[in-house]
Scaffold this motif. Structure first.
Motif, PDB file in Angstrom:
ATOM      1  N   SER A 172     -20.968  18.731  48.423  1.00 46.83           N
ATOM      2  CA  SER A 172     -19.894  19.714  48.328  1.00 46.83           C
ATOM      3  C   SER A 172     -19.668  20.196  46.905  1.00 46.83           C
ATOM      4  CB  SER A 172     -18.587  19.094  48.826  1.00 46.83           C
ATOM      5  OG  SER A 172     -18.696  18.696  50.166  1.00 46.83           O
ATOM      6  N   ALA A 173     -19.677  21.515  46.754  1.00 46.19           N
ATOM      7  CA  ALA A 173     -19.170  22.085  45.510  1.00 46.19           C
ATOM      8  C   ALA A 173     -17.653  21.923  45.503  1.00 46.19           C
ATOM      9  CB  ALA A 173     -19.547  23.547  45.410  1.00 46.19           C
ATOM     10  N   MET A 174     -17.089  21.804  44.323  1.00 45.98           N
ATOM     11  CA  MET A 174     -15.653  21.601  44.196  1.00 45.98           C
ATOM     12  C   MET A 174     -15.077  22.609  43.220  1.00 45.98           C
ATOM     13  SD  MET A 174     -13.574  18.244  42.945  1.00 45.98           S
ATOM     14  CE  MET A 174     -13.681  18.710  41.240  1.00 45.98           C
ATOM     15  N   GLY A 175     -13.876  23.032  43.512  1.00 41.98           N
ATOM     16  CA  GLY A 175     -13.209  23.963  42.622  1.00 41.98           C
ATOM     17  C   GLY A 175     -11.781  23.543  42.362  1.00 41.98           C
ATOM     18  N   TRP A 176     -11.254  24.035  41.261  1.00 38.34           N
ATOM     19  CA  TRP A 176      -9.832  23.892  40.956  1.00 38.34           C
ATOM     20  C   TRP A 176      -9.242  25.300  40.847  1.00 38.34           C
ATOM     21  CZ3 TRP A 176      -7.009  19.437  40.799  1.00 38.34           C
ATOM     22  CH2 TRP A 176      -7.716  18.236  40.728  1.00 38.34           C
ATOM     23  N   ALA A 199     -15.060  25.382  38.535  1.00 39.16           N
ATOM     24  CA  ALA A 199     -15.824  24.944  39.696  1.00 39.16           C
ATOM     25  C   ALA A 199     -17.048  24.167  39.239  1.00 39.16           C
ATOM     26  CB  ALA A 199     -16.242  26.138  40.566  1.00 39.16           C
ATOM     27  N   ILE A 200     -17.532  23.316  40.121  1.00 43.00           N
ATOM     28  CA  ILE A 200     -18.696  22.482  39.809  1.00 43.00           C
ATOM     29  C   ILE A 200     -19.558  22.377  41.059  1.00 43.00           C
ATOM     30  CG2 ILE A 200     -17.445  20.342  40.367  1.00 43.00           C
ATOM     31  CD1 ILE A 200     -18.955  19.035  37.993  1.00 43.00           C
ATOM     32  N   SER A 201     -20.860  22.388  40.865  1.00 41.67           N
ATOM     33  CA  SER A 201     -21.785  22.315  41.985  1.00 41.67           C
ATOM     34  C   SER A 201     -21.785  20.919  42.614  1.00 41.67           C
ATOM     35  CB  SER A 201     -23.195  22.681  41.525  1.00 41.67           C
ATOM     36  OG  SER A 201     -23.632  21.749  40.544  1.00 41.67           O
ATOM     37  N   GLY A 202     -22.404  20.812  43.780  1.00 41.95           N
ATOM     38  CA  GLY A 202     -22.439  19.535  44.473  1.00 41.95           C
ATOM     39  C   GLY A 202     -23.067  18.427  43.640  1.00 41.95           C
ATOM     40  N   SER A 203     -24.114  18.758  42.921  1.00 36.69           N
ATOM     41  CA  SER A 203     -24.790  17.770  42.083  1.00 36.69           C
ATOM     42  C   SER A 203     -24.006  17.440  40.830  1.00 36.69           C
ATOM     43  CB  SER A 203     -26.171  18.288  41.690  1.00 36.69           C
ATOM     44  OG  SER A 203     -26.024  19.427  40.856  1.00 36.69           O
ATOM     45  N   TYR A 234     -18.496  26.067  35.955  1.00 37.08           N
ATOM     46  CA  TYR A 234     -18.031  27.418  35.672  1.00 37.08           C
ATOM     47  C   TYR A 234     -16.544  27.368  35.388  1.00 37.08           C
ATOM     48  CZ  TYR A 234     -22.477  28.435  37.868  1.00 37.08           C
ATOM     49  OH  TYR A 234     -23.802  28.461  38.178  1.00 37.08           O
ATOM     50  N   TYR A 235     -16.099  28.257  34.476  1.00 35.15           N
ATOM     51  CA  TYR A 235     -14.711  28.250  34.073  1.00 35.15           C
ATOM     52  C   TYR A 235     -14.147  29.667  33.999  1.00 35.15           C
ATOM     53  CZ  TYR A 235     -15.753  23.484  32.600  1.00 35.15           C
ATOM     54  OH  TYR A 235     -16.136  22.166  32.579  1.00 35.15           O
ATOM     55  N   ALA A 236     -12.861  29.784  34.250  1.00 39.32           N
ATOM     56  CA  ALA A 236     -12.161  31.020  33.960  1.00 39.32           C
ATOM     57  C   ALA A 236     -12.090  31.183  32.450  1.00 39.32           C
ATOM     58  CB  ALA A 236     -10.756  30.982  34.566  1.00 39.32           C
ATOM     59  N   ASP A 237     -12.102  32.418  31.998  1.00 41.31           N
ATOM     60  CA  ASP A 237     -12.054  32.673  30.550  1.00 41.31           C
ATOM     61  C   ASP A 237     -10.808  32.071  29.916  1.00 41.31           C
ATOM     62  OD1 ASP A 237     -13.547  36.001  30.705  1.00 41.31           O
ATOM     63  OD2 ASP A 237     -14.459  34.011  30.622  1.00 41.31           O
ATOM     64  N   SER A 238      -9.728  32.045  30.662  1.00 36.55           N
ATOM     65  CA  SER A 238      -8.457  31.577  30.114  1.00 36.55           C
ATOM     66  C   SER A 238      -8.448  30.082  29.805  1.00 36.55           C
ATOM     67  CB  SER A 238      -7.317  31.902  31.083  1.00 36.55           C
ATOM     68  OG  SER A 238      -7.548  31.290  32.336  1.00 36.55           O
ATOM     69  N   VAL A 239      -9.384  29.331  30.385  1.00 34.13           N
ATOM     70  CA  VAL A 239      -9.393  27.880  30.162  1.00 34.13           C
ATOM     71  C   VAL A 239     -10.671  27.396  29.488  1.00 34.13           C
ATOM     72  CG1 VAL A 239      -7.919  27.585  32.191  1.00 34.13           C
ATOM     73  CG2 VAL A 239     -10.392  27.206  32.392  1.00 34.13           C
ATOM     74  N   LYS A 240     -11.616  28.274  29.315  1.00 38.38           N
ATOM     75  CA  LYS A 240     -12.906  27.889  28.738  1.00 38.38           C
ATOM     76  C   LYS A 240     -12.702  27.291  27.348  1.00 38.38           C
ATOM     77  CE  LYS A 240     -15.957  30.697  30.122  1.00 38.38           C
ATOM     78  NZ  LYS A 240     -16.812  31.895  30.296  1.00 38.38           N
ATOM     79  N   GLY A 241     -13.343  26.152  27.116  1.00 38.01           N
ATOM     80  CA  GLY A 241     -13.204  25.474  25.837  1.00 38.01           C
ATOM     81  C   GLY A 241     -12.041  24.504  25.779  1.00 38.01           C
ATOM     82  N   ARG A 242     -11.142  24.566  26.755  1.00 34.75           N
ATOM     83  CA  ARG A 242      -9.982  23.665  26.791  1.00 34.75           C
ATOM     84  C   ARG A 242     -10.035  22.716  27.989  1.00 34.75           C
ATOM     85  NH1 ARG A 242      -5.014  25.648  27.606  1.00 34.75           N
ATOM     86  NH2 ARG A 242      -5.733  27.477  28.800  1.00 34.75           N
ATOM     87  N   PHE A 243     -10.551  23.184  29.113  1.00 35.07           N
ATOM     88  CA  PHE A 243     -10.616  22.392  30.343  1.00 35.07           C
ATOM     89  C   PHE A 243     -12.052  21.976  30.612  1.00 35.07           C
ATOM     90  CE2 PHE A 243      -6.698  24.294  32.726  1.00 35.07           C
ATOM     91  CZ  PHE A 243      -5.913  24.063  31.612  1.00 35.07           C
ATOM     92  N   ILE A 291     -23.315  24.996  46.572  1.00 30.49           N
ATOM     93  CA  ILE A 291     -23.240  26.094  45.613  1.00 30.49           C
ATOM     94  C   ILE A 291     -21.784  26.461  45.334  1.00 30.49           C
ATOM     95  CG2 ILE A 291     -23.891  28.486  45.188  1.00 30.49           C
ATOM     96  CD1 ILE A 291     -26.275  27.981  47.081  1.00 30.49           C
ATOM     97  N   VAL A 292     -21.471  26.680  44.057  1.00 33.33           N
ATOM     98  CA  VAL A 292     -20.091  26.972  43.689  1.00 33.33           C
ATOM     99  C   VAL A 292     -19.708  28.406  44.053  1.00 33.33           C
ATOM    100  CG1 VAL A 292     -20.184  25.342  41.786  1.00 33.33           C
ATOM    101  CG2 VAL A 292     -20.658  27.751  41.364  1.00 33.33           C
ATOM    102  N   SER A 293     -18.418  28.651  44.036  1.00 29.23           N
ATOM    103  CA  SER A 293     -17.875  29.993  44.224  1.00 29.23           C
ATOM    104  C   SER A 293     -16.621  30.127  43.379  1.00 29.23           C
ATOM    105  CB  SER A 293     -17.550  30.244  45.698  1.00 29.23           C
ATOM    106  OG  SER A 293     -16.853  31.459  45.844  1.00 29.23           O
ATOM    107  N   TYR A 294     -16.369  31.361  42.937  1.00 21.26           N
ATOM    108  CA  TYR A 294     -15.147  31.665  42.201  1.00 21.26           C
ATOM    109  C   TYR A 294     -14.000  32.026  43.150  1.00 21.26           C
ATOM    110  CZ  TYR A 294     -18.304  32.329  38.199  1.00 21.26           C
ATOM    111  OH  TYR A 294     -19.231  32.154  37.208  1.00 21.26           O
ATOM    112  N   TYR A 295     -14.293  32.185  44.423  1.00 19.97           N
ATOM    113  CA  TYR A 295     -13.335  32.769  45.346  1.00 19.97           C
ATOM    114  C   TYR A 295     -12.702  31.726  46.259  1.00 19.97           C
ATOM    115  CZ  TYR A 295     -15.787  36.855  43.711  1.00 19.97           C
ATOM    116  OH  TYR A 295     -16.343  37.809  42.912  1.00 19.97           O
ATOM    117  N   ALA A 296     -11.392  31.764  46.337  1.00 24.35           N
ATOM    118  CA  ALA A 296     -10.668  30.790  47.133  1.00 24.35           C
ATOM    119  C   ALA A 296     -11.090  30.835  48.594  1.00 24.35           C
ATOM    120  CB  ALA A 296      -9.163  31.023  47.002  1.00 24.35           C
ATOM    121  N   TYR A 297     -11.392  32.015  49.108  1.00 23.20           N
ATOM    122  CA  TYR A 297     -11.729  32.129  50.533  1.00 23.20           C
ATOM    123  C   TYR A 297     -13.064  31.477  50.883  1.00 23.20           C
ATOM    124  CZ  TYR A 297     -14.216  36.345  48.863  1.00 23.20           C
ATOM    125  OH  TYR A 297     -15.013  37.231  48.177  1.00 23.20           O
TER     126      TYR A 297
END
Length: 124
Positions: A32-36, A50-54, A59-68, A103-109
């Protein structure tokens, strides 16, 4: 079916750190890929990381990149979100989510399973 339970939220001053955990049960976590995601009052739910199953791809939103930093321990069936240099605008309810796919996704749906959420409040 997969159950997700978040923990680790709380109140912190600006510049501080928190680590959120997401404990999963009911499915092989490595599949399972996981997202926050997070949702602030009066705003739509937004992608955070988000992070892939492995666990190899992140992947990060620009607003948190480098901090999270997102990570997952497949042996423990647990995902994490390390949050550093927190800002008041990071205040929100944080949700972890899992997909049926690696596989990760940026989309909640695209996410099939959701936790109940944990409140993060950053004071200025």
């Amino acid at each position: 079916q997969v159950q997700l339970v978040e923990s680790g939220g709380g109140l912190v001053q600006a510049g501080g750190s928190l680590r959120l955990s997401c404990a999963a049960s009911g499915r092989t976590f490595s599949s399972s890929a996981m997202g926050w995601f997070r949702q602030a009052p009066g705003k739509e739910r937004e992608f955070v990381a988000a992070i892939s199953g492995s666990g190899i791809s992140t992947y990060y939103a620009d607003s948190v990149k480098g901090r999270f930093t997102i990570s997952k321990d497949n042996a423990k069936n647990t995902g994490y979100l390390q949050m550093n240099s927190l800002k008041p605008e990071d205040t929100a309810v944080y949700y972890c989510a899992a997909r049926k796919w690696r596989i990760v996704s940026y989309y909640a749906y695209d996410y099939d399973y959701w936790g109940q959420g944990t409140q993060v409040t950053v004071s200025s």
